[in-house]
Design a protein around this motif. Sequence first.
Motif, mmCIF file in Angstrom:
data_model
loop_
_atom_site.group_PDB
_atom_site.id
_atom_site.type_symbol
_atom_site.label_atom_id
_atom_site.label_comp_id
_atom_site.label_asym_id
_atom_site.label_seq_id
_atom_site.Cartn_x
_atom_site.Cartn_y
_atom_site.Cartn_z
ATOM 1 N N SER A 10 32.997 -15.357 -30.944
ATOM 2 C CA SER A 10 32.149 -14.516 -31.801
ATOM 3 C C SER A 10 30.679 -14.825 -31.572
ATOM 4 N N MET A 11 30.364 -16.106 -31.383
ATOM 5 C CA MET A 11 28.978 -16.485 -31.108
ATOM 6 C C MET A 11 28.541 -15.980 -29.726
ATOM 7 N N ASN A 12 29.464 -15.987 -28.759
ATOM 8 C CA ASN A 12 29.121 -15.470 -27.431
ATOM 9 C C ASN A 12 28.827 -13.968 -27.476
ATOM 10 N N TYR A 13 29.525 -13.257 -28.373
ATOM 11 C CA TYR A 13 29.219 -11.835 -28.572
ATOM 12 C C TYR A 13 27.771 -11.676 -29.052
ATOM 13 N N LYS A 14 27.367 -12.549 -29.991
ATOM 14 C CA LYS A 14 25.989 -12.487 -30.494
ATOM 15 C C LYS A 14 25.002 -12.826 -29.377
ATOM 16 N N THR A 15 25.380 -13.745 -28.496
ATOM 17 C CA THR A 15 24.523 -14.074 -27.359
ATOM 18 C C THR A 15 24.353 -12.853 -26.463
ATOM 19 N N HIS A 16 25.452 -12.154 -26.206
ATOM 20 C CA HIS A 16 25.443 -11.013 -25.283
ATOM 21 C C HIS A 16 24.657 -9.827 -25.846
ATOM 22 N N TYR A 17 24.858 -9.549 -27.140
ATOM 23 C CA TYR A 17 24.283 -8.334 -27.717
ATOM 24 C C TYR A 17 22.988 -8.575 -28.504
ATOM 25 N N GLU A 18 22.791 -9.814 -28.966
ATOM 26 C CA GLU A 18 21.611 -10.076 -29.803
ATOM 27 C C GLU A 18 20.695 -11.132 -29.213
ATOM 28 N N ASN A 19 21.024 -11.642 -28.026
ATOM 29 C CA ASN A 19 20.195 -12.650 -27.361
ATOM 30 C C ASN A 19 20.040 -13.927 -28.192
ATOM 31 N N LEU A 20 21.082 -14.279 -28.956
ATOM 32 C CA LEU A 20 21.048 -15.493 -29.761
ATOM 33 C C LEU A 20 21.893 -16.564 -29.085
ATOM 34 N N PRO A 21 21.287 -17.674 -28.663
ATOM 35 C CA PRO A 21 22.046 -18.698 -27.947
ATOM 36 C C PRO A 21 23.053 -19.411 -28.843
ATOM 37 N N LEU A 22 24.140 -19.892 -28.233
ATOM 38 C CA LEU A 22 25.145 -20.651 -28.967
ATOM 39 C C LEU A 22 24.543 -21.929 -29.535
ATOM 40 N N CYS A 23 23.713 -22.604 -28.746
ATOM 41 C CA CYS A 23 23.056 -23.845 -29.191
ATOM 42 C C CYS A 23 21.573 -23.568 -29.423
ATOM 43 N N MET A 24 21.091 -23.946 -30.598
ATOM 44 C CA MET A 24 19.687 -23.692 -30.962
ATOM 45 C C MET A 24 19.047 -24.964 -31.511
ATOM 46 N N PRO A 25 17.792 -25.235 -31.144
ATOM 47 C CA PRO A 25 17.066 -26.332 -31.791
ATOM 48 C C PRO A 25 16.960 -26.090 -33.293
ATOM 49 N N VAL A 26 16.925 -27.167 -34.055
ATOM 50 C CA VAL A 26 16.875 -27.046 -35.517
ATOM 51 C C VAL A 26 15.613 -26.320 -35.966
ATOM 52 N N TYR A 27 14.517 -26.519 -35.238
ATOM 53 C CA TYR A 27 13.255 -25.914 -35.662
ATOM 54 C C TYR A 27 13.236 -24.397 -35.483
#
Length: 372
Positions: A69-86
């Motif tokens: 599900s997170m990979n779908y967000k990466t593909h369609y929304e450009n949101l990486p699976l791993c993100m810095p806390v900031y």
Amino acid sequence: DIGGHHLGVKDEELYLRWLQFGVFSPILRLHSTSNDLMGKEPWNYSAQSMRIAVEWLSFRHKLIPYIYSMNYKTHYENLPLCMPVYYHHPYAEDAYKIKNQYFFGSELLVLPLTTKIKRNSLCSSEKMFIPKGRWTDVFTGQIYNGEKTVTVNRDISSFPVLAKEGAIIPLADQCGAKSSDSFAWENIPSSLVVWIFRGNNSFVLYEDRGDDNGYLDGIQAFTEFAIKEESDNLTFTVKTDDKHKIIPKERRLTLIFKDVVGVNKITLFSGDETTELFPSENAEQNVKIICIQKDGAPLSITLTGISAAKSLPFKEALANIFIRYQAQNIKKTTQYNRLKNLSADDVSKKIKKMLLPAPIKAMIKEIIDIDS
């Protein structure tokens, strides 16, 4: 290349910490150079390390619905699976100071352990930034309230992974197995486990057939899970959009409310049917509800009069630290007796002058931070 690809030194503790980190990374693989002595399979290690490695590798398989599900967000929304806390907390200064810490998807906060276990505490210690809100360790049940920086301590079998308030984490049940092979995998699981934490939030589970390019033509399914908290009541809803009927006609949902230890009443609404379920009878366990979703029909579950999970009482947590403390029994009993009847604030002052090993002081500092 978990465990090292070539040369280096064989170190079982490092192997396990590396593997735990790999479970919460985009790619996990046990891989090494072609050498009869360097295989990274769990059975090439001691019985304890093999058991721990197998547990973590199995959990990685169960995480696939969440990761997919997170990979779908990466593909369609450009949101990486791993993100810095900031990325989520840009105005929190401490979010920049602890550089290894990261979000793994939208629901989980992870801190890799990169320090060796200390002999007298049998734990690794690391600083971790806790953002605003309530955070629950998904493996230990420890509850942290931010915003603060704490020292977390974990033995070799554990790893700090915190779920945010209201987190919803879909997992494959038994890796989606249909046969006696517990590692068989279904592209679309017929049985899901959903971990749920108190709060207000929603999570969209994305699914497609997994073995073709049908998703390019819109052959996809979306299931929205949502949690709403009002006073001592929780409402959890399931709504599925499955136009192409790719989800199994009957799907078993095991809903585990991870930070709820009791409830007065559970009501299940499915279509026009209302069913009252039995409340949890064991106050030491999470509340677990098993229901069947038929033909993607919406579901709603209401928990009335919940009892929220809490961290261990300070005095019990303090006793547990001294129980684990590897030292001469008379010595550590004397030290414990000086602290056991004090408040958390008084213990904080007292240990500054005591000749306790630094790892033991770090463990005590963690439960003081939690209690404050």
